[in-house]
Write a protein that holds these residues in place. Structure first.
Motif, mmCIF file in Angstrom:
data_model
loop_
_atom_site.group_PDB
_atom_site.id
_atom_site.type_symbol
_atom_site.label_atom_id
_atom_site.label_comp_id
_atom_site.label_asym_id
_atom_site.label_seq_id
_atom_site.Cartn_x
_atom_site.Cartn_y
_atom_site.Cartn_z
ATOM 1 N N VAL A 138 0.999 -1.220 -0.023
ATOM 2 C CA VAL A 138 -0.096 -0.121 0.183
ATOM 3 C C VAL A 138 0.961 1.332 0.146
ATOM 4 N N ASP A 139 0.557 2.229 -1.010
ATOM 5 C CA ASP A 139 1.375 3.470 -0.983
ATOM 6 C C ASP A 139 1.064 4.314 0.232
ATOM 7 N N GLU A 140 2.101 4.769 0.809
ATOM 8 C CA GLU A 140 1.973 5.514 1.875
ATOM 9 C C GLU A 140 2.972 6.733 1.847
ATOM 10 N N GLY A 141 3.062 7.176 0.520
ATOM 11 C CA GLY A 141 3.522 8.433 0.518
ATOM 12 C C GLY A 141 5.166 8.286 0.156
ATOM 13 N N HIS A 143 6.797 5.643 1.221
ATOM 14 C CA HIS A 143 7.049 4.145 1.122
ATOM 15 C C HIS A 143 5.855 3.343 0.992
ATOM 16 N N PHE A 144 6.082 1.995 0.683
ATOM 17 C CA PHE A 144 5.058 1.165 0.478
ATOM 18 C C PHE A 144 4.885 0.294 1.982
ATOM 19 N N ARG A 145 3.782 -0.059 2.612
ATOM 20 C CA ARG A 145 3.601 -0.797 3.649
ATOM 21 C C ARG A 145 3.077 -2.239 3.007
ATOM 22 N N ASP A 211 3.396 -5.312 7.922
ATOM 23 C CA ASP A 211 3.855 -4.005 8.124
ATOM 24 C C ASP A 211 5.161 -3.611 7.688
ATOM 25 N N LYS A 213 8.006 -1.718 5.718
ATOM 26 C CA LYS A 213 8.219 -0.533 5.132
ATOM 27 C C LYS A 213 9.233 -0.669 4.035
#
Length: 399
Positions: A138-141, A143-145, A211, A213
């Motif tokens: 999942v794109d979190e800015g 980084h991806f989680r 989770d 990163k």
């Protein structure tokens, strides 16, 4: 006057020989093994067909064997590829094809064995159908989680980095929503558990990602391009595995040598079988030579599936002949215990181990059943299997 293909090969061979001579002159007694390997890399002798500056000389892929022989003849020792099989045969060709200049810096670490790679592709619900992977990124800015589970991961317990396929967009069909990453195996949230094999050992593992990163700069290729990038890896994997079947240096060499040196092993009932497998191995070797010539102009395609298929079949049949001809000696097993080896050898150890280990050859790198599908559809052009899920969003597929 137009240069011929022979002239080109001669020029490339000379280039390799000059690089070997320069590497020999740059290698000193006080160097560590890693430093010596680094000299070979810096002189373009790691993968000679890779671009200059990325461990190569930009020459034909078919000259890899010539380079290896020239390096050995000069008294220079190349790294044991069995210590970093995924790195050498799968990660490196993919990184050099799709990687940024910063990402390509890891190639030197792969070759010097500083960075060991593993491959996080298969999952409990996505083995033969790799496009069905459910691990999410999942794109979190910045980084991806990443969350998910991978399985059958060879050498994960020794790995520093991994090549990872994860789903970044579940709203599109399964082949289109995948992305490809370089993952730090020492990152928080990465857990590795050994899976005991029929040999008693645990070369491969299941890996849990909780989770984790992954920095944006570790995306290999474009977002959503994972299926294309993964196929580059898989095609190289099949060629890498299939190429490991030389007549003398491979499994046939072990069996034939035992037959020659031990008259008591020469069961007439096995003679015809051994001769048949000798021919099969020679056919595989010549086919691999032809494949290497076809690969000289670019990346391997689905043709490598045939090499992998014949490698698995020949190894399993040879391992059975090996056990039969040795009689009671063929049942000997040196150590049967839960171990986490850093590498394995199909031609080392005892006959009992080799027989059990060869069973995995028709599973690893793609099962023989899937390989036959690839050959029939992509090589022979036969009609493909009916697939009802190709145009359905992954999130709408039954789980």
């Amino acid at each position: 006057m137009t240069a011929t293909k022979t002239d080109t090969v001669t020029d490339e061979t000379t280039l390799i020989d000059e690089a070997v001579a320069a590497a020999r002159a740059a290698t000193t007694e006080g160097m560590t093994e890693a430093q010596k390997y680094g000299v070979l890399y810096d002189h373009g002798l790691a993968w000679v067909d890779f671009p200059v500056g990325a461990g190569g000389l930009g020459v034909s892929r078919s000259l890899r064997d010539h380079a290896a022989e020239a390096v050995a003849a000069a008294g220079l020792e190349a790294p044991a590829r069995g210590c970093n099989t995924i790195g050498f045969g799968m990660a490196a060709p993919t990184i050099v094809t799709y990687g940024t200049e910063d990402q390509k810096k890891v190639l030197r670490d792969i070759y010097t064995l500083r960075t060991i790679f593993c491959q996080l592709f298969s999952e409990p619900g996505a083995g033969s159908d790799l496009a069905a992977v459910a691990t999410r990124a999942v794109d979190e800015g910045d980084h991806f989680r990443v969350n998910g589970q991978k399985v059958w991961t060879s050498s994960a317990h020794n790995a520093d980095m991994a090549i990872l396929v994860a789903r970044t967009d579940p709203s599109v069909p399964k082949h289109k929503g995948l992305s490809y990453f370089l993952l730090d195996m020492h990152a928080d949230g990465v857990e590795t558990r050994g899976l005991r094999q029929i040999t008693g050992e645990a070369e491969f593992n299941e890996v849990f990602l909780t989770d984790v990163k992954v920095p944006k700069e570790n995306l290999l290729g474009e977002l959503g391009q994972g299926w294309q990038v993964a196929n580059t890896t898989l095609n190289n994997e099949r060629v890498s595995i299939g190429a490991g079947a030389p007549r003398e240096g491979g499994f046939m060499g072990v069996v034939a040598d035992a037959w020659r040196k031990n008259p008591e092993y020469r069961d007439p009932a096995l003679h015809a079988e051994l001769l048949r497998l000798w021919v099969e191995t020679e056919v595989a070797r010549m086919t691999n030579e032809r494949l290497a010539q076809r690969l000289a102009a670019g990346q391997p395609g689905p043709e490598g599936a045939g090499a992998k298929l014949s490698f698995a079949r020949n190894n399993q049949e040879l391992s059975l002949v090996d056990m039969k001809m040795r009689g009671a000696d063929g049942l000997r097993y040196d150590v049967y215990e839960f171990r986490r080896p850093s590498e394995y050898s199909m031609t080392g150890r005892q006959a009992g181990y080799r027989y059990l280990r060869a069973k995995g050859n028709s599973i690893e790198g793609g099962t023989s059943e899937i390989i036959r599908n690839i050959i029939s559809e992509r090589v022979l052009g036969l009609p493909g299997e009916h697939r009802v899920d190709k145009d359905v969003a992954f999130k709408d597929l039954p789980k």
